[in-house]
Enzyme design. Structure first.
Site, PDB file in Angstrom:
ATOM      1  N   SER A   1       0.835  -1.212   0.000  1.00 51.11           N
ATOM      2  CA  SER A   1       0.000   0.000   0.000  1.00 51.11           C
ATOM      3  C   SER A   1       0.867   1.258   0.000  1.00 51.11           C
ATOM      4  CB  SER A   1      -0.908   0.011   1.232  1.00 51.11           C
ATOM      5  OG  SER A   1      -1.590  -1.217   1.340  1.00 51.11           O
TER       6      SER A   1
HETATM    7  C1  LIG Z   1      -3.395  -3.915  -0.483  1.00 47.64           C
HETATM    8  S1  LIG Z   1      -2.926  -5.565  -0.191  1.00 47.64           S
HETATM    9  C2  LIG Z   1      -2.365  -5.508   1.493  1.00 47.64           C
HETATM   10  C3  LIG Z   1      -1.037  -4.861   1.676  1.00 47.64           C
HETATM   11  C4  LIG Z   1      -0.312  -5.354   2.907  1.00 47.64           C
HETATM   12  N1  LIG Z   1      -0.978  -4.995   4.123  1.00 47.64           N
HETATM   13  C5  LIG Z   1       1.135  -4.929   2.905  1.00 47.64           C
HETATM   14  O1  LIG Z   1       1.590  -4.324   3.879  1.00 47.64           O
HETATM   15  O2  LIG Z   1       1.819  -5.236   1.927  1.00 47.64           O
HETATM   16  C6  LIG Z   1      -4.471  -6.419   0.032  1.00 47.64           C
HETATM   17  C7  LIG Z   1      -4.287  -7.873   0.362  1.00 47.64           C
HETATM   18  O3  LIG Z   1      -5.537  -8.415   0.743  1.00 47.64           O
HETATM   19  C8  LIG Z   1      -5.559  -9.752   0.340  1.00 47.64           C
HETATM   20  N2  LIG Z   1      -6.934 -10.272   0.350  1.00 47.64           N
HETATM   21  C9  LIG Z   1      -7.925 -10.112  -0.551  1.00 47.64           C
HETATM   22  N3  LIG Z   1      -9.031 -10.754  -0.164  1.00 47.64           N
HETATM   23  C10 LIG Z   1      -8.734 -11.351   1.022  1.00 47.64           C
HETATM   24  C11 LIG Z   1      -9.455 -12.168   1.912  1.00 47.64           C
HETATM   25  N4  LIG Z   1     -10.721 -12.511   1.680  1.00 47.64           N
HETATM   26  N5  LIG Z   1      -8.835 -12.614   3.014  1.00 47.64           N
HETATM   27  C12 LIG Z   1      -7.551 -12.281   3.288  1.00 47.64           C
HETATM   28  N6  LIG Z   1      -6.817 -11.499   2.468  1.00 47.64           N
HETATM   29  C13 LIG Z   1      -7.399 -11.047   1.351  1.00 47.64           C
HETATM   30  C14 LIG Z   1      -4.929  -9.709  -1.034  1.00 47.64           C
HETATM   31  O4  LIG Z   1      -4.483 -10.982  -1.440  1.00 47.64           O
HETATM   32  C15 LIG Z   1      -3.824  -8.710  -0.811  1.00 47.64           C
HETATM   33  O5  LIG Z   1      -2.618  -9.318  -0.517  1.00 47.64           O
END
Ligand SMILES: C[S@@+](CC[C@H](N)C(=O)[O-])C[C@H]1O[C@@H](n2cnc3c(N)ncnc32)[C@H](O)[C@@H]1O
Length: 438
Positions: free
Chosen positions: A95
């Site tokens: 992010s």
């Molecule tokens: C914007 S990224 C998060 C960035 C992370 N916090 C970092 O510091 O790099 C969003 C993440 O949410 C995950 N995601 C999407 N749907 C999800 C779900 N139902 N459960 C858990 N993770 C999920 C995606 O795979 C992705 O890696």
């Protein structure tokens, strides 16, 4: 010296090649430290980092180690960096640091807190949180995809950060094994508030999530006051733009294509819309009603647009992809691939906010706006839109930060008052602008 102990296997760390490698990695470390200090200074100066704890965490954790393969200069730019795509759409990213700082401030983590993150991604945010909660606290981070969790584990190990619990799990289910949590944070956009988050949050705890609110995505910090009412009430709201949750909490599509001219409607209810009629109206523009208002992209999406969307069920975002020659002028936003405007839609027409000066389009600048009626009933809708615009200006241009939400589980019988109620599958959102009643 550590590098001698873990040095080149053949020479025990004494050969020239190894020494050169060590020298280079020391240079990279020094450069990364400099770049990181610059990033932190900018986040502090811009008011994104406000507390010493968040500042310390950003200083301590090397972001570039969570983005292997990305040039270190880029790793310390204030930008989101996509790390995984599906069908051409980014599904995971590191992010944007300024958004992470805003959210960490909203989260108000303390030493010793236990926190669950949904959306581990690169593991960088989990590392920042581990730095804040310290060795007496606990960080659990889950992601939907095994490869991402494995990547996050490798990044954390390379940064020398241990003790974070990582798991491959659909975050809509939380992580019951280590509940309750003082904080639950989603770093992925959610359409709804899932029952598991209510159940796994400690009383007095805080849930922070990027929540869809009628076409806007808002980073909402919600405190759980007591277990019996299960009322979550907002203590902080900011605009944000995260990738959407997949899996159990994916929710309905929030963008509906109109099939022509790169046009789509940003909406999140399942309301039936007569798309043919809408396109017919768009072919019948009337005469613009000038206004004295000037709007920027931020005013449009996070101010007036959100305010209208909350007060008025017939307001939608009309999105324009690319610079379509037919509909491009409906893009109130400055240059960019995706533009658009707010429209008020009726049975026999619509009214749209349009730019009354197409030359004045610098990013972030406020452009003069007019209201354009379309179709036979567009005039009356334009009057309503002009009226709304005047009231929003008179109320001091309220924006996402002023919005208040209370969230109850679906089925809760709590009596509620507010400007607007939105019903989702698992939650009822009560929206209000306390000081600026529309
Ligand atoms: C914007 S990224 C998060 C960035 C992370 N916090 C970092 O510091 O790099 C969003 C993440 O949410 C995950 N995601 C999407 N749907 C999800 C779900 N139902 N459960 C858990 N993770 C999920 C995606 O795979 C992705 O890696």
């Amino acid at each position: 010296m550590l590098w001698l102990l873990s040095g080149h296997p053949a020479c025990g760390g004494r050969c020239l090649a190894w020494t050169a490698l060590e020298g280079r990695s020391r240079l990279v470390r020094v450069r990364a430290d400099e770049l990181r200090a610059g990033m932190v200074a900018r986040l502090v100066a811009g008011g994104r980092i406000r507390s010493p704890a968040v500042e310390r965490a950003f200083r301590a954790v090397p972001r570039h180690l969570f983005l292997p393969g990305i040039p270190i200069e880029r790793a310390y730019h204030d930008e989101a960096i996509a790390i995984k795509w599906q069908d051409g759409v980014a599904v995971s990213s590191a992010s944007q640091p300024s958004m992470m700082a805003i959210m960490l401030e909203q989260l108000a983590l303390r030493r010793g807190h236990s926190v669950l993150e949904v959306g581990a991604g690169t593991g960088y945010n989990a590392a920042l949180m581990a730095e804040i909660v310290g060795s007496t606290g606990r960080v659990v981070a889950v992601d939907l995809d095994e490869d991402l969790v494995a990547g996050a584990a490798a990044h954390l190990a390379s940064a020398g950060i241990h003790g974070i619990t990582l798991a491959t799990r659909d975050g809509a289910l939380g992580y019951r094994e280590l509940a309750p949590y003082d904080r639950i944070v989603l770093t992925v956009g959610s359409w709804d508030v899932q029952p598991a988050w209510w159940d796994q949050l400690a009383v007095g705890g805080r849930l922070l999530l990027p929540l869809s609110v009628r076409g806007s995505q808002l980073s909402v910090a919600l405190d759980l006051l007591d277990r019996p009412s299960r009322c979550l009430h907002s203590v902080s709201v900011r605009s944000c733009g995260f990738v959407r949750m997949r899996g159990l909490g994916a929710g309905p599509q929030t963008r509906r294509s109109l099939g022509v001219g790169g046009l789509s409607l940003g909406t999140e209810d399942d309301r039936e819309l007569d798309v043919d009629a809408l396109l017919r109206f768009l072919a019948q523009p009337g005469v613009d009603r000038p206004t004295r208002a000037r709007l920027s992209a931020g005013d449009l999406w996070d101010g007036l647009g959100l305010w209208l969307a909350v007060c008025e069920p017939d307001v939608f975002r009309l999105l324009v992809s690319g610079a379509d020659e037919h509909y491009g002028e409906l893009s109130l936003l400055p240059a960019g691939l995706d533009g658009g405007t707010m429209v008020l839609l009726g049975e026999d027409g619509l009214a749209a906010l349009v730019s009354s000066d197409r030359r004045d389009r610098k990013r972030g600048s406020r452009v003069p706006v007019a209201v354009r009626p379309y179709g036979p009933g567009g005039g009356e809708l334009a009057d309503r839109l002009v009226n709304y615009l005047g009231r929003w200006l008179a109320a001091g241009r309220p924006s996402a930060a002023e919005l208040r939400l209370r969230v109850y589980p679906t089925g809760s019988s709590a009596a509620v008052s507010g400007v607007r109620e939105l019903r989702k599958e698992h939650s009822r959102l009560i929206l209000d602008w306390p000081e600026t009643v529309p």
